[in-house]
Design a protein around this motif. Structure first.
Motif, PDB file in Angstrom:
ATOM      1  N   UNK A 161      20.063 -46.444 -24.975  1.00  0.00           N
ATOM      2  CA  UNK A 161      21.197 -45.606 -24.579  1.00  0.00           C
ATOM      3  C   UNK A 161      22.442 -46.453 -24.404  1.00  0.00           C
ATOM      4  N   UNK A 162      22.318 -47.531 -23.614  1.00  0.00           N
ATOM      5  CA  UNK A 162      23.442 -48.428 -23.361  1.00  0.00           C
ATOM      6  C   UNK A 162      23.007 -49.865 -23.586  1.00  0.00           C
ATOM      7  N   UNK A 163      23.963 -50.695 -24.016  1.00  0.00           N
ATOM      8  CA  UNK A 163      23.718 -52.113 -24.229  1.00  0.00           C
ATOM      9  C   UNK A 163      24.917 -52.886 -23.697  1.00  0.00           C
ATOM     10  N   UNK A 164      24.755 -54.176 -23.361  1.00  0.00           N
ATOM     11  CA  UNK A 164      25.877 -54.971 -22.844  1.00  0.00           C
ATOM     12  C   UNK A 164      27.040 -55.015 -23.841  1.00  0.00           C
ATOM     13  N   UNK A 165      28.248 -55.072 -23.291  1.00  0.00           N
ATOM     14  CA  UNK A 165      29.461 -55.104 -24.112  1.00  0.00           C
ATOM     15  C   UNK A 165      30.118 -56.473 -23.917  1.00  0.00           C
ATOM     16  N   UNK A 166      29.849 -57.429 -24.790  1.00  0.00           N
ATOM     17  CA  UNK A 166      30.360 -58.793 -24.599  1.00  0.00           C
ATOM     18  C   UNK A 166      31.806 -58.968 -25.047  1.00  0.00           C
ATOM     19  N   UNK A 167      32.453 -59.999 -24.487  1.00  0.00           N
ATOM     20  CA  UNK A 167      33.777 -60.413 -24.942  1.00  0.00           C
ATOM     21  C   UNK A 167      34.903 -59.454 -24.655  1.00  0.00           C
ATOM     22  N   UNK A 168      34.756 -58.617 -23.631  1.00  0.00           N
ATOM     23  CA  UNK A 168      35.773 -57.603 -23.336  1.00  0.00           C
ATOM     24  C   UNK A 168      36.520 -57.924 -22.050  1.00  0.00           C
ATOM     25  N   UNK A 169      37.850 -57.739 -22.045  1.00  0.00           N
ATOM     26  CA  UNK A 169      38.618 -57.953 -20.813  1.00  0.00           C
ATOM     27  C   UNK A 169      38.463 -56.776 -19.855  1.00  0.00           C
ATOM     28  N   UNK A 170      38.289 -57.076 -18.575  1.00  0.00           N
ATOM     29  CA  UNK A 170      38.265 -56.050 -17.530  1.00  0.00           C
ATOM     30  C   UNK A 170      39.296 -56.427 -16.471  1.00  0.00           C
ATOM     31  N   UNK A 171      39.790 -55.423 -15.779  1.00  0.00           N
ATOM     32  CA  UNK A 171      40.785 -55.627 -14.732  1.00  0.00           C
ATOM     33  C   UNK A 171      40.157 -55.365 -13.368  1.00  0.00           C
ATOM     34  N   UNK A 172      40.496 -56.190 -12.411  1.00  0.00           N
ATOM     35  CA  UNK A 172      40.022 -56.028 -11.038  1.00  0.00           C
ATOM     36  C   UNK A 172      41.168 -55.459 -10.211  1.00  0.00           C
ATOM     37  N   UNK A 173      40.941 -54.286  -9.619  1.00  0.00           N
ATOM     38  CA  UNK A 173      41.967 -53.577  -8.858  1.00  0.00           C
ATOM     39  C   UNK A 173      41.621 -53.615  -7.371  1.00  0.00           C
ATOM     40  N   UNK A 222      46.429 -51.999  -7.018  1.00  0.00           N
ATOM     41  CA  UNK A 222      47.139 -53.119  -7.610  1.00  0.00           C
ATOM     42  C   UNK A 222      46.157 -53.959  -8.423  1.00  0.00           C
ATOM     43  N   UNK A 223      46.565 -54.357  -9.600  1.00  0.00           N
ATOM     44  CA  UNK A 223      45.742 -55.281 -10.383  1.00  0.00           C
ATOM     45  C   UNK A 223      45.900 -56.676  -9.791  1.00  0.00           C
ATOM     46  N   UNK A 224      44.814 -57.270  -9.340  1.00  0.00           N
ATOM     47  CA  UNK A 224      44.893 -58.570  -8.673  1.00  0.00           C
ATOM     48  C   UNK A 224      44.249 -59.686  -9.482  1.00  0.00           C
ATOM     49  N   UNK A 225      43.458 -59.326 -10.495  1.00  0.00           N
ATOM     50  CA  UNK A 225      42.803 -60.357 -11.301  1.00  0.00           C
ATOM     51  C   UNK A 225      42.214 -59.719 -12.554  1.00  0.00           C
ATOM     52  N   UNK A 226      41.790 -60.571 -13.468  1.00  0.00           N
ATOM     53  CA  UNK A 226      41.111 -60.119 -14.670  1.00  0.00           C
ATOM     54  C   UNK A 226      39.923 -61.017 -14.956  1.00  0.00           C
ATOM     55  N   UNK A 227      39.033 -60.557 -15.821  1.00  0.00           N
ATOM     56  CA  UNK A 227      37.869 -61.342 -16.218  1.00  0.00           C
ATOM     57  C   UNK A 227      37.453 -60.886 -17.610  1.00  0.00           C
ATOM     58  N   UNK A 228      36.622 -61.696 -18.262  1.00  0.00           N
ATOM     59  CA  UNK A 228      36.105 -61.370 -19.596  1.00  0.00           C
ATOM     60  C   UNK A 228      34.582 -61.363 -19.543  1.00  0.00           C
ATOM     61  N   UNK A 257      28.314 -59.404 -18.563  1.00  0.00           N
ATOM     62  CA  UNK A 257      28.578 -59.701 -17.153  1.00  0.00           C
ATOM     63  C   UNK A 257      29.978 -60.277 -16.966  1.00  0.00           C
ATOM     64  N   UNK A 258      30.552 -60.004 -15.807  1.00  0.00           N
ATOM     65  CA  UNK A 258      31.837 -60.590 -15.433  1.00  0.00           C
ATOM     66  C   UNK A 258      31.791 -60.981 -13.963  1.00  0.00           C
ATOM     67  N   UNK A 259      32.614 -61.963 -13.605  1.00  0.00           N
ATOM     68  CA  UNK A 259      32.688 -62.434 -12.215  1.00  0.00           C
ATOM     69  C   UNK A 259      34.032 -63.086 -12.004  1.00  0.00           C
ATOM     70  N   UNK A 318      38.414 -50.806 -17.373  1.00  0.00           N
ATOM     71  CA  UNK A 318      38.334 -51.261 -18.759  1.00  0.00           C
ATOM     72  C   UNK A 318      39.249 -50.379 -19.591  1.00  0.00           C
ATOM     73  N   UNK A 319      40.153 -50.986 -20.361  1.00  0.00           N
ATOM     74  CA  UNK A 319      41.169 -50.217 -21.073  1.00  0.00           C
ATOM     75  C   UNK A 319      40.657 -49.540 -22.336  1.00  0.00           C
TER      76      UNK A 319
END
Length: 286
Positions: A217-229, A239-245, A251-253, A268-269
């Motif tokens: 059904x779902x699988x990991x999505x690698x190499x994508x930018x995410x925003x931490x609000x 407020x967007x305070x950080x980002x990660x890939x 996984x992101x951290x 995720x945009x």
């Protein structure tokens, strides 16, 4: 998949693709013109097990009978040479085609002028039956509504699709316009945590997408930018305070050093193939 008209009533309401301001009023001799094309939904999104049925609405005039409009829906972007502006008008004898002046204000749902033909598409239907037409004297526009029986699902190609609309006049002349949409697959977050530590708040999680291979059904999505609000409390703005890939396992951290409490969420945009996602709200844990 090529689709033809088979009658059925459909509910109104749509997100309309471009129609120009100040479109010309109907003349005594009507030009063969496709004024606008409307898609519902404008950007279909499919999950691992569901599907989406498109409704396509075409506003035209100068068309020969209820069978005078046909559509074709297929994967791929619209032809670069054709463009996606409306209206588009069939050429008079010895003159080139007249495309519309460009994108303009959208027609509001139900605002298309003229008679309305409620129509339904069925695969393989070779003959159309005359539909119910509600006349509005003096305006000349007719609306066709198509609802393909084949729904879109994860098994169709994600990304750009093209809707080609061809109208035929009484003299056999034809005019074709194109528009496009993006078919997207769902994304979702998992295992998101915001944990307070000695150096700040560490935010971790996983971004997943509908498995492109179709095995899960779902699988990991690698190499994508995410925003931490972040927001200090429920009444404050985000407020967007950080980002990660995301890594190879989705996984992101990220550790945010200048925040110690409040509420957190991930955004995720999206891409041309996968839908955007706004995660749920998380409070800091110790």
């Amino acid at each position: 998949m090529t689709m033809r008209v088979l009658l059925a009533s459909l509910a109104a309401g749509a997100v309309t693709l471009p129609a120009p301001a100040g479109a010309p009023a109907a003349a005594a001799v009507e030009d063969l013109t496709i004024r606008s094309v409307t898609l519902r939904p404008a950007t279909p999104v499919v999950g691992p097990a569901d599907s989406v049925r498109m409704v396509i609405e075409v506003v035209a005039r100068g068309v020969s009978g209820p069978e005078g409009v046909r559509i074709n829906v297929e994967p791929g972007a619209p032809p670069a040479s054709a463009g996606t502006s409306f209206p588009v008008t069939a050429p008079r004898r010895g003159t080139p085609a007249r495309p519309g002046p460009g994108r303009g204000p959208a027609l509001a749902p139900g605002s298309a002028p003229g008679p309305v033909v409620a129509a339904r598409l069925a695969p393989g239907a070779a003959v159309a039956t005359a539909g119910k037409i509600v006349s509005r004297p003096g305006e000349g526009w007719v609306t066709w509504r198509f609802a393909p029986e084949k729904s879109l699902s994860r098994w169709y190609p994600a990304g750009p699709w093209t809707v080609s609309v061809t109208a035929r006049g009484a003299d056999g002349a034809e005019v074709t316009g194109h528009t496009g949409f993006l078919l997207k697959r769902l994304t979702r977050f998992g295992g998101v945590e915001a944990v307070r530590g000695s150096s700040g708040v560490r935010v971790t999680g996983v971004l997943n997408r509908v498995d492109p291979q179709g095995d899960l059904d779902y699988a990991p999505f690698p190499g994508q930018p995410v925003e931490i609000l972040h927001r200090p409390g429920e009444k404050a703005g985000w407020t967007r305070v950080a980002g990660a890939t995301t890594d190879s396992r989705g996984r992101f951290a990220r550790t945010v050093g200048d925040r110690t409490g409040g509420e957190w969420r991930i955004r995720f945009q999206g891409t041309n193939h996968y839908a955007p996602r706004l995660g749920i709200v998380h409070k800091v844990s110790r």
